[in-house]
Enzyme design. Structure first.
Site, PDB file in Angstrom:
ATOM      1  CG  PHE A 150      -0.223   0.375   2.527  1.00 56.47           C
ATOM      2  CD1 PHE A 150      -0.070   1.707   2.912  1.00 56.47           C
ATOM      3  CD2 PHE A 150       0.293  -0.608   3.357  1.00 56.47           C
ATOM      4  CE1 PHE A 150       0.583   2.045   4.099  1.00 56.47           C
ATOM      5  CE2 PHE A 150       0.940  -0.275   4.535  1.00 56.47           C
ATOM      6  CZ  PHE A 150       1.083   1.051   4.912  1.00 56.47           C
ATOM      7  CE  LYS A 174      -2.590  -8.734  -3.771  1.00 52.40           C
ATOM      8  NZ  LYS A 174      -3.062  -7.832  -2.641  1.00 52.40           N
ATOM      9  CD  GLU A 177      -5.817  -6.058   0.506  1.00 52.66           C
ATOM     10  OE1 GLU A 177      -5.787  -6.731   1.558  1.00 52.66           O
ATOM     11  OE2 GLU A 177      -4.935  -6.131  -0.386  1.00 52.66           O
ATOM     12  NE  ARG A 178      -3.795  -2.301   4.691  1.00 51.49           N
ATOM     13  CZ  ARG A 178      -2.886  -2.395   5.647  1.00 51.49           C
ATOM     14  NH1 ARG A 178      -1.952  -1.450   5.769  1.00 51.49           N
ATOM     15  NH2 ARG A 178      -2.873  -3.415   6.472  1.00 51.49           N
ATOM     16  CB  SER A 227       5.326  -7.598   6.594  1.00 52.72           C
ATOM     17  OG  SER A 227       4.638  -8.808   6.319  1.00 52.72           O
ATOM     18  CB  CYS A 282      10.570  -0.541   2.989  1.00 55.11           C
ATOM     19  SG  CYS A 282      11.157  -0.102   1.346  1.00 55.11           S
ATOM     20  CD  GLU A 384       9.028  -2.302   8.513  1.00 54.58           C
ATOM     21  OE1 GLU A 384       9.560  -1.590   7.644  1.00 54.58           O
ATOM     22  OE2 GLU A 384       8.480  -3.385   8.249  1.00 54.58           O
TER      23      GLU A 384
END
Length: 499
Positions: A150, A174, A177-178, A227, A282, A384
């Site tokens: 996202f 893909k 979805e956020r 993640s 990140c 994190e």
């Protein structure tokens, strides 16, 4: 009622058979802006079939013509930059300026991919043996896929898709979805640029769609960013199914501040790298490591007022330094980490947990938080957080400062701020981290170099963009050729050698 966001298959927006949906929010207000259709396994298979049908024709298109499509695509992104940034900002929560940076860094990889005629050139050796020539060629894999996060709805999809498509593959994206709207807009721009329908397909979904991609025998390669736990899962499952896989996970990026560093420069760098995009990067700096107590005290004196004066606002505000976090659940998670840090004994010298923005009370806002005297055994150091939280770990000397990032389980990025060239050179050579900045707080390489972390920040042996992306999305074929000269020496039963 919120509108429904579909998929993009065969050159157009497409609704699938799945009746599952997920809400898409505007983080600055907390409102539900839309619903996104979540694909099931049969929906993913339909997209793969479409890509599979389109890929051979695209692969047979010569590299120069593929490059022309990419050049037009770059022009169209520049044309629509403001519109793309506005939608990205509203769905993600990052500021407009940061959204433009997100798009720009993806655009630069598309620009790199415009050089595909040169990048695909193989090798040739005339006279490698008596009458023998050797040459190699790079060929596309077929249908490949990207699973993207996202926090960079434009940059990461373009990092994956642009090299893959330029190499002659068909690509299944893909996205998260956020934040699904910008990937759909990119797909439409690809069609406008002349990309044949089916070469770039977008399938929205959750774990069901991810597993369908990982298990499908027609997907030759998968790239992932997210993640570390999920990166490891994607890598293991994809590799077990015989796919080429590259996965990039979490990070805990350190910035070492040496006693001779310019403290104003270092503090400004930490503010931008630690709190920009609300820390949802990140490559965010989440740990500052001043060397020596005097350096730490000087740095804290610079940092505290800067953190306290951060301007938190709506993502569309030109005055905001940072906007809201992406969801209410993620906001609660980040607040929980700050609560944990207090319990662990770290000194919370700036507390932004209770920040409220008048007129936007439903938004997912949090002010900047600053911890001092964080210790390596604390969870807020080990894990994190992915929010506007900076931890200061005081190192007694340079060797301890070097050990901290080197021994951490993550190894994405690291920076050192110093005026000492010898110290910087030694640090860059010895630190056990994949990307190093010297007086640069966010050491993201430019598009023609490669991006990738070490340890639990990266799974796989090839990185993103740069030359590694061409290697990842192609297979090498080597040809040994000899043309008969009319002289025959009979059958040879031993393996050919250069003797």
């Amino acid at each position: 009622m919120a509108s429904d966001i579909p998929h993009f298959i065969g050159g157009k927006r497409t609704s699938f058979t799945s009746k599952r949906f997920s809400d898409v929010f505007w983080p600055m207000t907390g409102e539900v802006a839309a619903r996104v259709n979540l694909a099931n396994g049969s929906d993913v298979r339909a997209a793969i079939e479409d890509a599979k049908a389109a890929q051979p024709g695209w692969a047979q298109t010569n590299p120069q013509r593929r490059a022309r499509v990419m050049m037009t695509f770059v022009q169209l992104i520049n044309r629509d930059m403001a519109k793309l940034a506005d939608i990205l900002s509203r769905e993600h929560g990052k500021t407009i300026a940061d959204a433009k940076g997100d798009i720009q860094r993806g655009l630069e990889v598309a620009e790199f991919a415009c050089g595909i005629p040169h990048l695909l050139k193989g090798e040739y050796t005339e006279g490698a043996g008596p009458g023998i020539d050797l040459y190699s060629m790079r060929q596309p894999l077929g249908v490949v896929a990207g699973i993207t996060p996202f926090n960079f709805p434009a940059m990461i999809p373009l990092w994956k898709a642009a090299p893959a498509i330029a190499c002659g593959n068909a690509f299944i994206l893909k996205p998260s979805e956020r934040a699904p709207s910008v990937p759909l807009m990119l797909a439409e721009l690809f069609i406008e640029a002349g990309l044949p329908p089916g070469v770039f397909n977008v399938v929205n979904g959750d774990k069901e769609a991810v597993d369908a991609i990982l298990d499908d025998p027609d997907i030759m390669a998968v790239g992932f960013v997210g993640s570390s736990d999920i990166a490891q899962y994607v890598y293991a499952r994809g590799a077990a199914n015989g796919k080429r896989v590259q996965c990039f996970g979490g990070a805990k990026n350190h910035m070492i501040v040496m006693p001779d560093a310019d403290m104003d420069l270092a503090a400004d760098a930490l503010i931008g790298a630690g709190y920009g995009s609300a820390g949802e990067r990140c490559m965010a700096i989440s740990v500052a490591v001043p060397v020596g107590e005097t350096t730490a005290d000087r740095l804290m004196a610079k940092l505290m007022p800067r953190v306290e004066s951060l301007k938190v606002g709506p993502s569309t505000s030109p005055d905001a330094d940072l906007g809201p976090l992406v969801t209410r659940e993620h906001l609660a998670k980040v607040r929980g980490y700050v609560d944990l840090g207090v319990k662990e004994g770290a000194e919370l010298v700036v507390d932004g947990r209770d920040f409220k923005l008048q007129g936007y009370e439903g938004g997912f806002y949090m002010g900047g938080c600053l911890f001092d005297r964080v210790r390596p055994e604390m969870r807020i150091y080990k894990e994190e957080i992915f929010g506007p939280v900076l931890s200061v770990v005081r190192a007694k000397d340079y060797d301890e400062a070097l050990r901290l990032p080197s021994e951490h389980e993550y190894g994405n990025g690291v920076a050192i701020f110093t005026r000492d060239g010898d110290a910087a050179r030694d640090f860059a050579a010895r630190v056990n981290v994949g990307m190093v900045g010297i007086n640069v707080p966010i050491p993201v390489p430019l598009a023609y170099y490669t991006f990738g972390g070490w340890k639990r920040s990266g799974f796989g042996d090839l990185n993103q963009h740069g030359p590694d992306s061409i290697r990842f999305y192609t297979k090498t074929k080597t040809v040994t050729a000899r043309w008969p000269s009319g002289i025959r020496s009979g059958a040879e039963f031993s393996i050919p050698t250069m003797k």
